[in-house]
Design an enzyme around this catalytic site. Sequence first.
Site, PDB file in Angstrom:
ATOM      1  N   GLU A 135      -1.018 -25.156  19.897  1.00 37.03           N
ATOM      2  CA  GLU A 135       0.079 -24.222  19.645  1.00 37.03           C
ATOM      3  C   GLU A 135       0.598 -23.696  20.980  1.00 37.03           C
ATOM      4  OE1 GLU A 135      -0.391 -21.646  15.981  1.00 37.03           O
ATOM      5  OE2 GLU A 135      -2.427 -21.689  16.752  1.00 37.03           O
TER       6      GLU A 135
ATOM      7  N   ASP B 121     -10.618 -19.053  13.102  1.00 35.11           N
ATOM      8  CA  ASP B 121      -9.225 -19.057  12.643  1.00 35.11           C
ATOM      9  C   ASP B 121      -8.741 -20.472  12.318  1.00 35.11           C
ATOM     10  OD1 ASP B 121      -6.681 -17.848  12.134  1.00 35.11           O
ATOM     11  OD2 ASP B 121      -5.983 -18.501  14.115  1.00 35.11           O
TER      12      ASP B 121
ATOM     13  N   LYS C  18      -7.626 -17.920   3.947  1.00 27.01           N
ATOM     14  CA  LYS C  18      -8.699 -18.016   4.931  1.00 27.01           C
ATOM     15  C   LYS C  18      -8.438 -17.015   6.055  1.00 27.01           C
ATOM     16  CE  LYS C  18      -7.438 -19.469   8.384  1.00 27.01           C
ATOM     17  NZ  LYS C  18      -6.375 -19.198   9.363  1.00 27.01           N
TER      18      LYS C  18
ATOM     19  N   ARG D  83       0.805  -1.225   0.000  1.00 26.37           N
ATOM     20  CA  ARG D  83       0.000   0.000   0.000  1.00 26.37           C
ATOM     21  C   ARG D  83       0.829   1.262   0.000  1.00 26.37           C
ATOM     22  NH1 ARG D  83      -5.482   0.323   3.340  1.00 26.37           N
ATOM     23  NH2 ARG D  83      -5.525   2.383   2.438  1.00 26.37           N
TER      24      ARG D  83
ATOM     25  N   HIS E  42      -9.033 -25.501   9.156  1.00 24.27           N
ATOM     26  CA  HIS E  42      -8.070 -26.595   9.351  1.00 24.27           C
ATOM     27  C   HIS E  42      -8.709 -27.818  10.013  1.00 24.27           C
ATOM     28  CE1 HIS E  42      -5.468 -23.454   8.199  1.00 24.27           C
ATOM     29  NE2 HIS E  42      -5.121 -22.992   9.377  1.00 24.27           N
TER      30      HIS E  42
ATOM     31  N   HIS F  77      -3.766 -24.257   4.375  1.00 28.42           N
ATOM     32  CA  HIS F  77      -2.410 -24.799   4.287  1.00 28.42           C
ATOM     33  C   HIS F  77      -2.264 -26.143   4.997  1.00 28.42           C
ATOM     34  CE1 HIS F  77      -1.695 -22.839   8.201  1.00 28.42           C
ATOM     35  NE2 HIS F  77      -0.623 -23.603   8.326  1.00 28.42           N
TER      36      HIS F  77
ATOM     37  N   LYS G 135       0.125 -30.186   4.185  1.00 26.93           N
ATOM     38  CA  LYS G 135       1.098 -30.841   5.079  1.00 26.93           C
ATOM     39  C   LYS G 135       1.287 -32.282   4.624  1.00 26.93           C
ATOM     40  CE  LYS G 135       0.330 -27.740   8.949  1.00 26.93           C
ATOM     41  NZ  LYS G 135       1.544 -27.024   9.310  1.00 26.93           N
TER      42      LYS G 135
ATOM     43  N   LYS H 205      -4.380 -21.763  21.505  1.00 30.80           N
ATOM     44  CA  LYS H 205      -3.088 -21.074  21.606  1.00 30.80           C
ATOM     45  C   LYS H 205      -2.608 -21.182  23.049  1.00 30.80           C
ATOM     46  CE  LYS H 205      -3.453 -18.143  17.604  1.00 30.80           C
ATOM     47  NZ  LYS H 205      -2.608 -18.930  16.712  1.00 30.80           N
TER      48      LYS H 205
HETATM   49  C1  BG6 Z   1      -3.070 -20.156  10.641  1.00 30.86           C
HETATM   50  C2  BG6 Z   1      -3.724 -19.424  11.771  1.00 30.86           C
HETATM   51  O1  BG6 Z   1      -4.019 -20.503   9.660  1.00 30.86           O
HETATM   52  O2  BG6 Z   1      -2.445 -21.340  11.129  1.00 30.86           O
HETATM   53  C3  BG6 Z   1      -2.729 -19.127  12.890  1.00 30.86           C
HETATM   54  O3  BG6 Z   1      -4.264 -18.208  11.281  1.00 30.86           O
HETATM   55  C4  BG6 Z   1      -2.004 -20.382  13.304  1.00 30.86           C
HETATM   56  O4  BG6 Z   1      -3.378 -18.538  14.005  1.00 30.86           O
HETATM   57  C5  BG6 Z   1      -1.432 -21.103  12.097  1.00 30.86           C
HETATM   58  O5  BG6 Z   1      -0.959 -20.010  14.192  1.00 30.86           O
HETATM   59  C6  BG6 Z   1      -0.845 -22.442  12.486  1.00 30.86           C
HETATM   60  O6  BG6 Z   1      -0.230 -22.995  11.367  1.00 30.86           O
HETATM   61  P1  BG6 Z   1       0.974 -24.033  11.541  1.00 30.86           P
HETATM   62  O7  BG6 Z   1       1.210 -24.546  10.170  1.00 30.86           O
HETATM   63  O8  BG6 Z   1       2.122 -23.253  12.097  1.00 30.86           O
HETATM   64  O9  BG6 Z   1       0.488 -25.074  12.484  1.00 30.86           O
END
Ligand code: BG6
Length: 500
Positions: free
Chosen positions: A214, A233, A146, A48, A238, A176, A180, A338
């Site tokens: 996490e 999230d 996402k 931006r 996921h 993502h 994996k 988290k």
């Molecule tokens: C993301 C979330 O999609 O995935 C994050 O927005 C999260 O909050 C992350 O920390 C975790 O991804 P990974 O691959 O590190 O487990």
Amino acid sequence: MMPLNEPFDLVLFGSTGDLSTRKLLPALFSLYADARLPNEWRLVALFRREHKDFIETLHKSVGVKHDLNDKKLKSKWASFTKHVVCLSFDATEPDNYGELKELVEQQADSNKIFYLATPSALYGKICNGLAKARLNSLKSRIVLEKPIGSDLASAKKINQLVCRHFKEQQIFRIDHYLGKETVQNLLVLRFANTIFESQWNQKYIDNIQITISETLGVEERAQFYDHVGALRDMGQNHLLQLLCIVAMEPPARFNPDAVRDEKVKVLRALRVLGDQDVQKKVVRGQYSSGISNGVAVAGYLDEEGVAPSSETETFVAMKVEIDNWRWAGVPFYLRTGKRLVHRACEIVVHFKEVPHSIFDLQHKNTMANKLVFRLQPDEGIRLKLCEKKRGPGVSVRSTELSLSPDYLNRKHIPDAYERLLGDVISNNQTLFVRQDELIAAWEWLDPILKHWDESEQEPEPYIAGSWGPAAATLLLAKDGRLWDETSSPLQESMLNEGEE
Ligand code: BG6
């Protein structure tokens, strides 16, 4: 690995954002360093505000993952930067897209990939801008991060805006977790072997647990996260995507639509939760201060950028049921949070206990077979079985077989973004989320969000560095079960040592 042949321009919206710098740019460099990109390609980095030092930002971000002082990588880095073009660009300003068009059309024959690493509220405006400049031809692909929307209504609206200008086969909705390595291995294990498929149903499986834990807190993302929370999230995407991969019927082919047809059937078979079910089957928590990885850490409400009375959940656990023949009566327990005790992602398939034991099994239920798909860290698949303890008499103990020993010797397992970026470039949608999947996931989730909005119930606090709120333990205890918290290879071997 195959190089990805056709020339492309990767136009990255939000080039200096968290996602781009942590994941996308290092992944692009990995593909380049592995000689997996064609000779002709460009990264068109958009930001931006004027950003004079983008190459420096890029160096820093790639340097976290790659040793750029290494002689070989140093020269790769130098040539990599020649593919980078920068443009300061306000995506909300429709008149700017003419300039972008001029830039990307310098390479007439390249595929144009527009990667939207921005909040999804901007997707409609960006797509309008691209369409106005006629940048939505069939040579174009669009990648959406996402979460897409914040509830069913907004997800539908954003989808409509995007689909007005792009056809479904041009749209790559990224999750993502599908990139994996172990997720793809799970597909192979299920659909390239006969021995598992015959057991893969309510007759032999007691319950399935999916955990994404996490240790990180909200870090510098409070502004985003505080409006989103764990369910949107991680849950909407996921967790539900992993559930689909485990629970889907065998697709007729390994192609994008056949796979996604089966996944969407799972989402549509999820038992809908009414208000009372939400109270009984969904737990939400929020971390308070504690110790994480040996360091004292603040509670969520004291994190910078979090509203002082925020009710955003940083933890969610759910009991999910699938109403079909294969899974009737098999609960799927899903959780993510988290600031939990350690970082891990596992899918654990708990088989039923033997119907009648002729051996003296002290803990019959804990001796039941278990198949563990570990997505991270130390990726791999393990099968827990019973064996005879060596020596006189017949006593039984549990043992583990690794079903993926080559992981242990492999130096480099491609990162999920590396894999998925490669799939976008080579135009393979198998591991991307189709529109109907996205909507079905939101449809299932919406009643939970509505119930939370309308009820006065606050998230239950849990101490940072723990396994989450007590209610999550109770969720399984009510069913006479426990979360699988002993399945890291290290802990298992310690348990077995204790037995000797
Ligand atoms: C993301 C979330 O999609 O995935 C994050 O927005 C999260 O909050 C992350 O920390 C975790 O991804 P990974 O691959 O590190 O487990």
